[in-house]
Design a protein around this motif. Structure first.
Motif, short mmCIF file in Angstrom:
data_model
loop_
_atom_site.label_atom_id
_atom_site.label_comp_id
_atom_site.label_asym_id
_atom_site.label_seq_id
_atom_site.Cartn_x
_atom_site.Cartn_y
_atom_site.Cartn_z
N VAL A 1 3.98 6.97 4.92
CA VAL A 1 3.72 8.33 4.97
C VAL A 1 3.20 8.89 3.55
O VAL A 1 2.23 9.39 3.66
N GLY A 2 4.13 8.51 2.72
CA GLY A 2 3.66 9.12 1.29
C GLY A 2 2.28 8.24 0.82
O GLY A 2 1.55 8.95 0.23
N ALA A 3 2.16 7.10 1.07
CA ALA A 3 0.87 6.27 0.77
C ALA A 3 -0.27 7.08 1.60
O ALA A 3 -1.62 7.18 1.04
N TYR A 4 0.10 7.17 2.79
CA TYR A 4 -1.14 7.97 3.78
C TYR A 4 -1.40 9.37 2.93
O TYR A 4 -2.79 9.64 2.86
N GLN A 5 -0.67 10.03 2.40
CA GLN A 5 -0.96 11.30 1.64
C GLN A 5 -1.71 10.98 0.65
O GLN A 5 -2.87 11.57 0.24
N ALA A 6 -1.33 9.71 -0.24
CA ALA A 6 -2.14 9.60 -1.20
C ALA A 6 -3.49 9.02 -1.12
O ALA A 6 -4.63 9.62 -1.69
N PHE A 7 -3.85 8.38 0.13
CA PHE A 7 -5.17 7.71 0.49
C PHE A 7 -6.00 9.15 0.78
O PHE A 7 -7.18 9.24 0.61
N GLN A 8 -5.14 10.05 1.56
CA GLN A 8 -5.91 11.28 2.12
C GLN A 8 -6.46 12.07 0.90
O GLN A 8 -7.68 12.49 0.76
N ASN A 9 -5.45 12.35 -0.29
CA ASN A 9 -5.94 13.09 -1.46
C ASN A 9 -7.09 12.17 -2.17
O ASN A 9 -7.98 13.02 -2.91
N ALA A 10 -7.24 11.03 -2.10
CA ALA A 10 -8.35 10.12 -2.91
C ALA A 10 -9.52 10.09 -2.19
O ALA A 10 -10.41 9.44 -2.61
N ASN A 11 -9.71 10.71 -0.78
CA ASN A 11 -10.71 10.62 0.00
C ASN A 11 -11.12 9.08 0.16
O ASN A 11 -12.29 8.85 0.32
N LYS A 12 -10.06 8.18 0.54
CA LYS A 12 -10.25 7.01 0.88
C LYS A 12 -11.06 6.88 2.21
O LYS A 12 -11.04 7.84 3.10
N ASP A 13 -12.01 5.88 2.31
CA ASP A 13 -12.47 5.58 3.65
C ASP A 13 -11.66 4.86 4.61
O ASP A 13 -11.15 3.81 4.46
N PRO A 14 -11.34 5.59 5.63
CA PRO A 14 -10.52 5.09 6.66
C PRO A 14 -10.94 3.88 7.29
O PRO A 14 -10.11 3.23 7.63
N GLU A 15 -12.08 3.71 7.21
CA GLU A 15 -12.75 2.13 7.94
C GLU A 15 -12.46 1.17 6.78
O GLU A 15 -12.18 -0.07 7.37
N LEU A 16 -11.90 1.37 5.62
CA LEU A 16 -11.91 0.46 4.67
C LEU A 16 -10.23 0.65 4.20
O LEU A 16 -10.04 0.03 3.18
N SER A 17 -9.49 0.96 4.98
CA SER A 17 -7.97 1.36 4.58
C SER A 17 -7.24 1.01 5.84
O SER A 17 -7.22 1.07 6.86
N PHE A 18 -6.17 0.23 5.18
CA PHE A 18 -4.75 -0.03 6.18
C PHE A 18 -3.59 0.36 5.80
O PHE A 18 -3.12 -0.39 4.80
#
Length: 322
Positions: free
Chosen positions: A229-246
């Motif tokens: 869940v913490g990693a999810y927040q980091a990916f959201q904050n970094a505007n990562k592309d959900p299509e290229l993240s798991f």
């Protein structure tokens, strides 16, 4: 649960307070039992859920009082104080995930002398009556295989990079990170970081740091859902592309399941059926007390994604006890 090692918002109960209403008040009981459960990180979301499910199962059976301790952050003094109080009180059964097995050995001896059935949670220990557990190897395999299958589609030419969280203080959980690391190596996925972390704050911080060094980080495997869940927040904050993240967690906590339902970076969890795990604490204790029933119970885990694994049903089961 891991929960281990690591939060449903239920107030933790003290070692002297029942966590569930005593069913004996509403019915005649041929026998009444008191079962005590000590987890070494009682602050974790999953642990609170397991406790709540245990309390519910005890209430459904009736004539059972559940007690829980306040051990947090693997504090040995808190755990031994709870064990001492329960043994002095004369409970019928104790189930414990020890901070340190050697350090609680004297309490095991005292429990035996007092006729108190003492069992373990998560990992079996020799000489104890039974164990309420789960398979860390299966859990690690589930999330690793899901990540590899995703990477083959998202990165058909290779290039996926992974962060895996570990927890060196709990080596019995090692398959949760060792299995994914080996599977990723075999699949040609580069593991750029392996770091200890088992809560939301560490998941956020470690993932943010890893992203600074590897902006193209695409996979995060949490040894539990809190880290994920913490990693999810980091990916959201970094505007990562959900299509290229798991991102995947392990245990199947409410926050993790709700993140999966959002359909973004958080793709999966190796969800232990926490209602069954909570019930197993009660069931094995009764078996140890009465001499009838199964005393070693392994609760299965299953892959949960937005499309499969009964996501909505699992979320509903959490909300039913909140």
């Amino acid at each position: 649960t891991l929960s281990l090692a690591a939060v449903l918002p239920l107030a933790a109960c003290s070692s002297s307070e029942p966590a569930a209403s005593e069913s004996s008040a509403a019915q005649e009981c041929a026998e009444e039992y008191t079962i005590a459960f000590s987890h070494n990180v009682s602050e974790a979301v999953v642990v609170k859920a397991v406790r709540a499910f245990a309390d519910q199962h005890a209430a459904d059976i009736g004539c059972i009082t559940m007690l829980h301790d306040n051990t947090t952050a693997q504090n040995l003094e808190q755990q031994t104080a709870a064990l001492d109080a329960w043994i002095t009180q004369g409970v019928d059964a104790i189930v414990v995930l020890p901070v340190d097995a050697a350090s609680i050995a004297p309490y095991k001896e005292r429990a035996d002398a007092a006729g108190i059935a003492m069992s373990t949670y998560a990992f079996p220990l020799e000489g104890y009556c039974g164990n309420a557990g789960f398979d860390a190897t299966v859990s690690g395999s589930i999330v690793a295989d899901a990540a590899i299958a995703w990477a083959k589609e998202a990165f058909p030419n290779g290039g996926a990079k992974a962060l895996v969280s570990s927890l060196s203080a709990l080596p019995l959980l090692a398959p949760r990170w060792e299995v994914p690391i080996q599977k990723f190596k075999d699949a040609g996925i580069e593991v750029v970081a392996v770091q200890d972390g088992a809560d939301i704050a560490s998941g956020l911080e470690i993932t943010e740091t890893t992203l600074q060094a590897h902006p193209d980080l695409s996979i995060v495997i949490g040894l539990n859902d809190d880290f994920a869940v913490g990693a999810y927040q980091a990916f959201q904050n970094a505007n990562k592309d959900p299509e290229l993240s798991f991102i995947a967690g392990q245990d199947g906590s409410l926050e993790g399941l709700e993140a999966i339902k959002e359909g973004k970076h958080y793709k999966a969890s190796a969800a232990i059926l926490l209602d069954q795990l909570g019930a197993s604490i009660v069931d094995l204790s009764l078996a140890c007390i009465t001499g009838e029933g199964e005393t070693n119970i392994d609760t299965p885990a299953k892959l949960v994604t937005i499309d499969e694994g009964g996501l909505d049903e699992l979320i509903a089961s959490f909300k039913a006890i909140s």
